[in-house]
Structure formats: structure tokens, C-alpha cells
Write an enzyme that holds these catalytic residues in place. Sequence first.
Site, short mmCIF file in Angstrom:
data_model
loop_
_atom_site.label_atom_id
_atom_site.label_comp_id
_atom_site.label_asym_id
_atom_site.label_seq_id
_atom_site.Cartn_x
_atom_site.Cartn_y
_atom_site.Cartn_z
N ASN A 6 -6.46 23.53 23.54
CA ASN A 6 -5.09 23.06 23.74
C ASN A 6 -4.26 23.50 22.53
O ASN A 6 -4.30 22.88 21.48
CB ASN A 6 -5.10 21.53 23.87
CG ASN A 6 -3.71 20.95 23.98
OD1 ASN A 6 -2.74 21.67 24.21
ND2 ASN A 6 -3.60 19.64 23.81
N TRP A 7 -3.51 24.59 22.74
CA TRP A 7 -2.74 25.15 21.61
C TRP A 7 -1.52 24.30 21.26
O TRP A 7 -0.85 24.56 20.27
CB TRP A 7 -2.27 26.57 21.95
CG TRP A 7 -3.35 27.57 22.18
CD1 TRP A 7 -4.70 27.39 22.03
CD2 TRP A 7 -3.19 28.94 22.61
NE1 TRP A 7 -5.39 28.54 22.34
CE2 TRP A 7 -4.48 29.51 22.70
CE3 TRP A 7 -2.09 29.73 22.93
CZ2 TRP A 7 -4.68 30.83 23.10
CZ3 TRP A 7 -2.29 31.03 23.33
CH2 TRP A 7 -3.57 31.59 23.41
N LYS A 8 -1.22 23.31 22.10
CA LYS A 8 -0.02 22.49 21.88
C LYS A 8 1.17 23.42 21.60
O LYS A 8 1.29 24.46 22.24
CB LYS A 8 -0.27 21.48 20.74
CG LYS A 8 -1.54 20.65 20.98
CD LYS A 8 -1.65 19.46 20.06
CE LYS A 8 -2.94 18.70 20.38
NZ LYS A 8 -3.04 17.44 19.67
N HIS A 91 -2.03 13.86 28.78
CA HIS A 91 -2.32 13.97 27.35
C HIS A 91 -1.53 12.90 26.60
O HIS A 91 -0.39 12.59 26.96
CB HIS A 91 -1.96 15.37 26.83
CG HIS A 91 -2.45 15.59 25.44
ND1 HIS A 91 -1.80 15.09 24.34
CD2 HIS A 91 -3.56 16.21 24.97
CE1 HIS A 91 -2.48 15.40 23.25
NE2 HIS A 91 -3.56 16.09 23.61
N GLU A 161 -10.03 11.16 24.66
CA GLU A 161 -9.39 11.52 23.39
C GLU A 161 -8.79 10.29 22.73
O GLU A 161 -7.65 9.91 23.01
CB GLU A 161 -8.25 12.51 23.65
CG GLU A 161 -8.68 13.81 24.29
CD GLU A 161 -7.70 14.91 23.96
OE1 GLU A 161 -8.08 15.83 23.23
OE2 GLU A 161 -6.55 14.84 24.40
N GLY A 167 -5.60 15.07 15.82
CA GLY A 167 -4.80 15.69 14.76
C GLY A 167 -5.40 15.57 13.36
O GLY A 167 -4.86 16.10 12.40
N GLY A 230 -7.72 20.78 19.86
CA GLY A 230 -6.30 21.01 19.59
C GLY A 230 -6.09 21.95 18.42
O GLY A 230 -6.30 23.16 18.55
#
Length: 248
Positions: A6-8, A91, A161, A167, A230
Amino acid sequence: MLIVANWKAYVEDLARAKKLVALGKKLARADKVSVVLAPPAPLLSVLSIGRKTGVAFAAQDISATAGGAYTGEGTAQAFAAAGATYALVGHSERRAAGDTDAVVAEKLARALAQDLVPVLCVGEKERDGEGRYLARIREEIVTALEPLELRERARVIIAYEPLWAIGKDASAAISANDLAEMTLYIRKVLAELLSGRNAGRTTVLYGGAVEPENIRGLAADAGVDGFLIGHASADPAVFAAFAKNLAA
Ligand code: PGA
């Protein structure tokens, strides 16, 4: 093992995106590893259309609407046309931006209607001593899956998650023991929602501070089928290390 990257909004230029696709293909050559890349929507079709890449592509989010007068919305059908075969739904960063459980359930139905494999993200904000966090996980799964037909429920991937791990770096990720307990709990909830041969077959992923340093330990001991990664998936130098560490 399924790896969803998930490259956000970390990846904003094509050169870096292409580098990450090449690394994704390399990772997908590791034994029993499948790779799904979730680029920001504007980059997705540029990367995916017309190619046999060895990796699959996911929408990071889809609209709860069908097509029509909805400026700015990216519908499931448009994502499918752009080459996505998966869609993240629910998400925590989308939930924080306003997606309720009801909206998440609608998005799930939209994804399934377009044959996108939904990755339903669930996770608690924090852990309390009384197990309220378990009730929250249960609620997120049940409200999303209950409206679906049995055969549709069986197509949904669950990504656990916990928000408190997202993060951060590997040292703040969940322990393999705690993840193993949660995986069992999620499978128990799923068993009530799925029938017969489909119960027990759902792909369950973990996400939140997965790094090249902790992925092997979590993969070995926690009973998950893969990972939703992420920030570590959006940095070419770090993403490359996953291939190295999983092959080692
Ligand atoms: P992280 O995020 O790997 O940056 O912790 C995971 C996610 O939010 O999907």
C-alpha cells in the site's frame, strides 16, 4: 504468502513507481510469494494497463457510488478498467476520513460486483484490558460481511491492521504471539459467517509496521497468510530488502 504493498500517498512520481513495480516483480519470484501493488489512483493505469507484469494491482480505495454525477469519485468499474484486480476497503485512513461501517459495506459490495478482490481492513485504535477491542474487530467484520451472499463472503480477504502499529517501525509492530491470538479470533468470527468448506479458507493478512526486519518472524509464528505493507513498501531501498530477507 500474499504481500500487498500500500503505497498510500508516498509515491508521487512515475520513475519511483516504476522502480517499485520492478522490485515487486522480483519479490514475486520468491518461493510461494504473490505480490499486489496499490499505487495512488492516477498512477495505477499507467503502470498496469496492457502489461503482463507478474504482479497484480489494487485500488487503495473505491467509491461507494456507482457511475454518475459524482465529481472526483473513482468507481470500482473504473478501477477494474484501469487494470486493478483487488481493492482495499475500509483502510483506517479512509475510516478516519469519514467511512463508516455502513459505507465500508457498500464499498465491499461495489468491489465484488466488479470482480475486484476486496481486502477488508479492520483494526482497533487501542487495546484495553476488558477485551473491548475484540468486540470492535468482530463488529467491523460482521457489519461488512453479513449483507453479502455466502459465496461473496468467501472472496473477501481480511487485513488486520491495529491503528497503534500503523506508520511506526518494526519495534512497535504487534508481537507474533499477540498476532497469533488475533488471527485465531478473526478466524473464529469468520467461521460463523462462512459455511462448510469455505470456513477456514479466508486469506488473513497483517498490517502495521511490517518491515524487512520483522516479516520473517511474523510469517513463521502468527498464522497469517501474508502482509499489508505501507511505508516500507513505498521506499525502493527498503522494499528491495523484503525480497532479500524472504529469500534468505
Ligand atoms: P505501515 O502501514 O506499514 O506504514 O505501518 C500499513 C497500512 O496502513 O496499510
